[in-house]
Design a protein around this motif. Structure first.
Motif, PDB file in Angstrom:
ATOM      1  N   GLY A  17     -27.264  -9.877 -23.837  1.00  0.00           N
ATOM      2  CA  GLY A  17     -26.021  -9.541 -23.160  1.00  0.00           C
ATOM      3  C   GLY A  17     -26.199  -8.456 -22.108  1.00  0.00           C
TER       4      GLY A  17
ATOM      5  N   PHE B 284     -23.842 -17.928 -27.083  1.00  0.00           N
ATOM      6  CA  PHE B 284     -24.429 -17.224 -25.935  1.00  0.00           C
ATOM      7  C   PHE B 284     -25.517 -18.086 -25.310  1.00  0.00           C
ATOM      8  CE2 PHE B 284     -26.890 -14.358 -23.454  1.00  0.00           C
ATOM      9  CZ  PHE B 284     -26.055 -13.308 -23.097  1.00  0.00           C
TER      10      PHE B 284
ATOM     11  N   PHE C  54     -20.916 -11.934 -26.318  1.00  0.00           N
ATOM     12  CA  PHE C  54     -21.505 -10.597 -26.350  1.00  0.00           C
ATOM     13  C   PHE C  54     -20.684  -9.662 -27.238  1.00  0.00           C
ATOM     14  CE2 PHE C  54     -21.919  -6.315 -24.264  1.00  0.00           C
ATOM     15  CZ  PHE C  54     -23.224  -6.072 -24.668  1.00  0.00           C
TER      16      PHE C  54
END
Length: 386
Positions: free
Chosen positions: A222, A280, A307
């Protein structure tokens, strides 16, 4: 005050406290003002921010221990004083980089550490059956703080206020509010809380190592993306204005995701962790390919949501695995993985781009890391549940 009312007072006090402390994530909005007023460079400003995050994560190792001894009022009260002192003293820096580094990076960074852990720990004690949701609400406030602080900076800068007066006023206002909120924090009876093992033994527990792996993987990926997000968007041939918008959209997704993942954790438990990592990976893979502007912005919103999971799921999982009493001592260890990722990830992403001239390899690195970590954790959690 009745217990049924008091727990809601504690929860909302914690959320507001986190919202104030979360203003640090809007530091980049202050950079142009510092540059215009004092000539502070982008590199110096970035180093102040990085130091703040590093100090924040390191000092939490101590504040979690202090919370168990002195309670939330004293711990968060110290935090309110340090946070106020840092910004107040910075108003007399006249742009001196070492003084700004000391006042904002070290003093206010320490203040964040004293305040951050308190709302998480006490909220879970008041709502033991909704640990995920209350954690999500608390850290969601931290994510939203950046939006509020950046708006304040923009408003007062445009109004012609000097940065010295702004820093002083901000110090007074936040210091007083944080102290009042700290005095409203309290803990219920802890007679039913057990499972207090020697802390050194728990640091090296296999379950703790798995949490560390997940926190590092998720935040590394992230932070690599967010640390290079604006130039990534511009590299796609998109106007600079939308690059700024993209950072805001990611931040909104981050704040929103923290609340959503708290609810998901209460429903799915540990399995929500590999799901967040795979989400993600899926979105990052899509971003390797050319996307229309609005599809890209939607992808960034989802990436922010993924994130945000890192700041909710591991807190809930550690509390679930080791007990609420051990949470304030163990979560800072897990959170340290985020600090390490913060030091490494943005630089690694920038180096890859400088070397290859493309963001693709950096994205593939993120995808591989979170995918493999997600698979490992999924298999481990399934094995434990059988």
């Amino acid at each position: 005050m009745k217990k049924s009312v008091k727990r809601w007072v504690v929860l909302f006090s914690g959320i507001f406290m986190q919202t104030i402390l979360g203003g640090i994530y809007a530091w980049s909005t202050l950079t142009p003002w510092l540059k215009e007023s004092y000539g502070v460079t982008n590199a110096q400003s970035g180093f102040i921010f990085g130091t703040t995050i590093g100090v924040f994560t390191l000092v939490m190792l101590y504040t979690g221990h202090l919370l168990n001894i002195k309670g939330p009022k004293v711990t968060a009260g110290i935090g309110s004083f340090l946070y106020m002192a840092g910004y107040f003293l910075s108003s007399f820096s006249n742009g001196s980089f070492p003084i700004l580094l000391l006042t904002i990076g070290i003093i206010s960074g320490s203040g964040i550490a004293f305040g951050y852990v308190c709302p998480l720990s006490v909220s879970m004690k008041w709502f033991p059956k909704r640990k995920g949701l209350v954690t999500g609400l608390a850290v969601g406030g931290f994510g939203a703080g950046a939006i509020i602080f950046s708006s304040l900076i923009e408003y007062f800068k445009l109004s012609g206020l000097s940065i010295e007066v702004f820093m002083r006023g901000y110090a007074y206002a936040t210091g007083v509010l944080l102290f009042i909120l700290a005095m409203l924090l309290d803990t219920p009876s802890e007679k039913s809380i057990v499972h207090r093992e020697p802390i050194g033994r728990l640091w090296f527990n296999r379950a703790m190592r798995i949490n560390l792996l997940g926190m590092f993987s998720g935040t590394f990926a992230g932070l690599l993306v967010i640390g290079n997000l604006a130039p990534y968007v511009i590299s796609r041939g998109i106007p600079e204005y939308w690059a700024v918008v993209s950072v805001t959209i990611f931040s909104i997704g981050n704040a929103f995701g923290r609340i959503v993942w708290g609810h998901i954790f209460d429903r799915l438990g540990q399995l929500s962790i590999p799901i967040s990592l795979w989400l993600f990976a899926f979105v990052a893979l899509a971003m390797v390919f050319p996307l229309p502007l609005y599809v890209l912005l939607g992808a960034l919103f989802l990436l922010g949501i993924a994130f945000g999971a890192n700041f909710v799921l591991y807190a809930g999982n550690i509390s679930h695995q080791f007990g609420i009493l051990n949470f304030s001592r163990l979560y800072p260890i897990c959170f340290l993985a985020y600090g390490i990722a913060g030091i490494i990830a943005p630089g690694v992403g920038g180096y890859i781009v400088d070397t290859t001239g493309s963001y693709d390899l950096a994205m593939y690195l993120c995808i591989a890391l979170v995918s493999v970590s997600g698979l490992f954790m999924f298999l481990r959690f399934r094995k434990v549940s059988k």
